[in-house]
Design a protein around this motif. Sequence first.
Motif: not given
Lengths: 351, 296
Positions: B178, B182-183, B186, B191-193
């Motif tokens: 992550a 990030r992308n 994801a 579950p990046v966030s």
Amino acid sequence: MHDRLTQSMRASHLLALLFVLAALGLAAMGAATGDTFYLRLGTEALIFAGLALSVDLLLGYSGALSLGQALYFGIGAYVSALTLMKAPSFWLAMGAAFLATLVAAVIGGLIANRVRGVYFALITFGLAQVMAKVVYNTRELGASDGMIGIPVIEIGFGPFSVSAGSPVGFFLIVLAIIMGLYALTAYLLDTPFGRVLTALKANEKRVPFLGYSVWRARMAAYVLAGLIAGLSGALYPMLRGFVSPELMFFATSGNAVISVILGGVGTLIGAIYGSVLLVILKSIIGSWTEHHLIVIGALFMACVMFLPKGLVGFVRPSIEGWLSRQPQAAPVPVEPIGLTQAIAKSGSAAS
Amino acid sequence: MSPIDYLQFVLAPQVVNGLALGVAVVLVALGLTIIFGMLDVINMSHGEFYAIGAYAALALGAAGIGFWFLLVLVPVLMIPLGMAAERLLIRPVFDTKDRHVTTLLVTFGLGLIVEDVLKVIFGANTQRPPTPIPGASEFFGIILPNYRLFLILVGAAIVLGVAFVVYKTRLGAMVRAAAFDRNMAASLGVPVSLVYAGTFAFGVGLAGLAGVLLAPIYSVFPTMGRDFILLAFTVVIVGGMGSIWGAVVAGLLLTQVQALASLVISPVWTDPIVFGTMVAFLVFRPQGLFGRLGHA
């Protein structure tokens, strides 16, 4: 022809004019009522406004956050204090502070400008911390107690002279110096040099391709900011009659950063408004509770998150709009100017 | 004093004391460097989270909860706090143009608030919880407080545990993925966030744990975070931002510099020497011992 930058600087100048008028009003009120407390406080707020101005020059124009700008403020204050104790001359003290901060800022700039971003923030912080601790431990400089007993001087202007002990007179002198520093900075930022700085903040990688030296521009901005901080600091011992190592501590640098964020990054006049606002807030909240940091911290955080351009950035667009509707202002539609246009403009001005 | 005596009674205890301080600094710096390395975010309020941990230990300890239980309880209590801070303060500014400076400023503001809130709740006085492990042991004629020895062992265990999780487990791989992209992470189902919030909260939990461990040695006072964070940041810079091993090596190195400088030169000059070392490092090796410069 006015581009966006000139337009917003004109709005800043209008705010600066309002500021000076308000300050003159305070001076007149102070003189009429014989009140010294608020004038002295106002003078101190103006002196710290100079420090905030130097932080904004770095953060707002070259994008470099300095967490140790109090270093130059403190050097200016100590050199001024030492000079005044040997020879009580205003001009000598200012000259000595100028030279000392010039040397210090060149050395500091050579070190700090090797790095960018967070590293820059932390190295400026580290430099100030080292110097503050050295002063704190040097007995000849009064160590942790600082130096007291700096004489009250007469500031001579040819046939006239004003005592630094006179609340109204010294307030006006400090006002003139700080606004002079503002005007000088605003003027320099309107030259090609300023446009290179703006371009640098927008995209540092492209600037060298256009034939400008990134290092030289950053260095010039750093030294200029150091000098502004140093000259402001030189006024401090004249007001308070003492200097202490706290002038160099992180709290002093941090307050300047808070002032700039509250007032508006990259607006110059915002730094001055922010500094005065901070002093007012502290004294108002301080009259209710001694825990003013909670309110100031919350306000600061809210500003960073929701009002990234600060107070001046919030009101300035409407002033810009009003200015552009004036008949004397050039009838150019206000359009966002891109980096290339800014550089093209500065390039044509340079050649 | 004979050289042997000097070694035994002056140098060796100083080195061990320096080591205990080193472990303490590494514990504080560890959370800082993880938050920076994984989230690419500067947490200036890290020192205040450390102070919250110490005060929590003080208050809960006074309420009768034992030290051993606090070692688990306080970090667990810190996790929702860290999650909330990440959600409310970091995430809204995460995608701003200059993320480093913005997050630095926001967390600086948070630090100011926390410091004053601690002052309101607990008063400005310095307090010190009782040492959970009293007494001292003697090794080869060198007398060392037991708690410092315990701190060194626990600190080493925590660092190894964290490094194991980050570099060797599936969870650590997800976090690193992550952080790296990030992308892409994801789209691969990470579950990046949640990972971001969890990593931030983990760093905050580590700060709280450091607070519990260090309170009996270094006392508890509202500005304790500010005093410690300077050293922790120095360690993170010298070690290389985001590098766990860098933080460990730099932390132990700098605190030995500090301990020996205070012995050989004078205690009052240790801060200029330590910060001077940081400045020199930044000048000659800006990326730090183990860092990559591409980050900041």
